[in-house]
Design an enzyme around this catalytic site. Structure first.
Site, short mmCIF file in Angstrom:
data_model
loop_
_atom_site.label_atom_id
_atom_site.label_comp_id
_atom_site.label_asym_id
_atom_site.label_seq_id
_atom_site.Cartn_x
_atom_site.Cartn_y
_atom_site.Cartn_z
N HIS A 164 20.31 2.97 41.23
CA HIS A 164 21.48 2.72 40.39
C HIS A 164 21.99 4.08 39.92
O HIS A 164 21.37 4.72 39.07
CB HIS A 164 21.08 1.83 39.21
CG HIS A 164 20.60 0.48 39.62
ND1 HIS A 164 19.55 -0.17 39.02
CD2 HIS A 164 21.02 -0.32 40.64
CE1 HIS A 164 19.37 -1.35 39.62
NE2 HIS A 164 20.25 -1.45 40.62
N GLU A 167 22.18 5.67 36.37
CA GLU A 167 20.93 5.88 35.62
C GLU A 167 20.43 7.29 35.91
O GLU A 167 19.41 7.50 36.57
CB GLU A 167 19.93 4.79 36.02
CG GLU A 167 20.43 3.41 35.59
CD GLU A 167 19.73 2.23 36.29
OE1 GLU A 167 20.24 1.10 36.15
OE2 GLU A 167 18.71 2.44 36.98
N HIS A 257 14.19 4.16 37.09
CA HIS A 257 15.47 3.61 36.62
C HIS A 257 15.73 3.95 35.15
O HIS A 257 14.86 4.48 34.45
CB HIS A 257 15.43 2.07 36.72
CG HIS A 257 15.50 1.55 38.10
ND1 HIS A 257 16.62 0.95 38.61
CD2 HIS A 257 14.58 1.55 39.10
CE1 HIS A 257 16.40 0.59 39.87
NE2 HIS A 257 15.17 0.93 40.20
N GLU A 333 11.31 2.21 33.67
CA GLU A 333 12.60 2.12 32.97
C GLU A 333 12.60 3.05 31.76
O GLU A 333 11.71 2.99 30.92
CB GLU A 333 12.87 0.69 32.50
CG GLU A 333 13.00 -0.33 33.62
CD GLU A 333 14.35 -0.30 34.34
OE1 GLU A 333 15.25 0.44 33.89
OE2 GLU A 333 14.49 -1.05 35.34
ZN LIG Z 1 18.32 0.43 37.51
#
Ligand SMILES: [Zn+2]
Length: 380
Positions: A164, A167, A257, A333
């Protein structure tokens, strides 16, 4: 001098709706062929000593509206130090207030990581002793899928980031990981390189990064939903990496991420994959427990809900790789807001903290390295 707004640069994203003196009404642009948007990055020029009020009028329609309450925009006047500035989310609009000390100020959702910096990183690290470079394939826009390799051990460890593209903390994390792994004076790095072979893809989505996307590649594909059946026309980035993984094997993989809404650093595993192997799952949990003890920037009580047994979405990298290779597989994350347990009021979650977290993850990996499976494939 008049106030101007511009985002026509690497990773830039904004559309000017209306300008009323110091008050700027802006919209974030959707990813190409997709409805996702949340990443913004633009500069305001000619506003020295003026109290700017920047209103993002379409904030409530963004991919993750829960990302805006308690969020603070990042601003930089030297493009190096990114600090937070007063930001409110009210009536579906995000208002950013800032008074520049000079005539150029940059605003972004998070400290950007440009493609130029990516190329600098790849060149700098691949020039170090014992580091290999492989181009795994090309993106739809024709950019290279860059992979760095190092280490002589039997275990096959993969680190991938920034599926992504918005990010950006994920590639800051990578910069930290690569710097530690190539530090000759670091015994953690020496041990890891002795016991494992690393394949590292610091940017899984160069096209989205360049285009200023939040979540998708050039044709609007969310790459972290493409791992079950990647195709050359829609997701060549994933296809290239997965094909290489099929050749090399995967024993441990971390997919890095950022999370828009949750103000914590956390790990997600693969408990919902079919025929879950208890020992494999236990190694993931052990890694997570050890990291929680080691780093005040990490915790394990907040995060995503576990999938029910057998209900995992195998199109996600972490699930597919755990299922396909029996790998110890995880999604890391980091927040756009801050880590609420250990906040930084000046910079919130930041590039430097992302880099330190990478160092800590490698320390835990070193501590557990002998417990990790060995896929037994020939060294690639
Ligand atoms: Zn992500």
């Amino acid at each position: 001098m008049t106030i101007q707004i511009n985002a026509a640069f690497d990773g830039g994203n904004i559309h000017v709706v209306e300008q009323d003196g110091n008050r700027l009404y802006l919209e974030i642009i959707k990813d190409n062929q997709s409805d996702f948007f949340q990443w913004f990055y633009f500069k305001v020029t000619g506003a020295k000593d003026q109290a700017l009020e920047i209103v993002i009028t379409n904030a409530s329609d963004s991919a993750f509206p829960a990302g805006w309450p308690d969020y603070q925009a990042r601003v930089s006047e030297d493009r190096k130090d990114w600090q937070v500035t007063e930001t409110d989310y009210r009536d579906g609009m995000l208002t950013i207030r800032y008074q520049p000390r000079s005539n150029i100020a940059y605003f972004a959702y998070f400290a950007p990581y440009s493609m130029e910096r990516h190329h600098d990183l790849i060149a700098r690290i691949s020039g170090k002793e014992g580091v290999g470079y492989e181009e795994l394939g090309k993106t739809l826009d024709g950019q290279t899928m860059d992979c760095l390799t190092m280490g002589e051990g039997k275990r096959s460890i993969w680190l991938i980031a920034r599926q992504h593209p918005g990010e950006t903390m994920a590639e800051w994390w990578m910069e930290g990981a690569l710097e530690r792994l190539t530090d000759e004076n670091d015994s953690v790095a020496r041990l890891l390189r002795q016991k494992a072979r690393f394949h590292i893809v610091p940017n899984m989505n160069p096209d989205g990064s360049c285009r200023g996307h939040l979540r998708t590649n050039a044709c609007g594909a969310n790459l972290n939903r493409e791992w079950a059946e990647p195709t050359a026309s829609r997701s060549p980035e994933v296809l290239a990496v997965r094909n290489h993984m099929d050749k090399i094997g995967v024993d441990f993989v971390m997919d890095v991420h950022g999370d828009e809404a949750i103000p914590h650093v956390f790990l997600a595993g693969f408990e919902g994959i079919p025929d879950l192997d208890k020992a494999q799952d236990k190694l993931f949990r052990r890694f997570r427990n050890k990291l929680a003890k080691y780093s005040p920037d990490f915790q394990r009580s907040e995060g995503y809900e576990n999938d029910e047994p057998g209900q995992a979405n195998l199109a996600l990298a972490t699930n597919q790789l755990a299922y396909r290779y029996k790998a110890v597989s995880m999604t890391l994350e980091m927040p756009f807001k801050d880590h609420d347990d250990m906040p930084d009021f000046k910079r919130a979650w930041s590039p430097e903290r992302s880099k330190h977290l990478a160092h800590d993850c490698l320390a835990i990996l070193a501590e557990m390295i002998d417990q990790l499976p060995v896929s037994g494939k020939e060294l690639g």
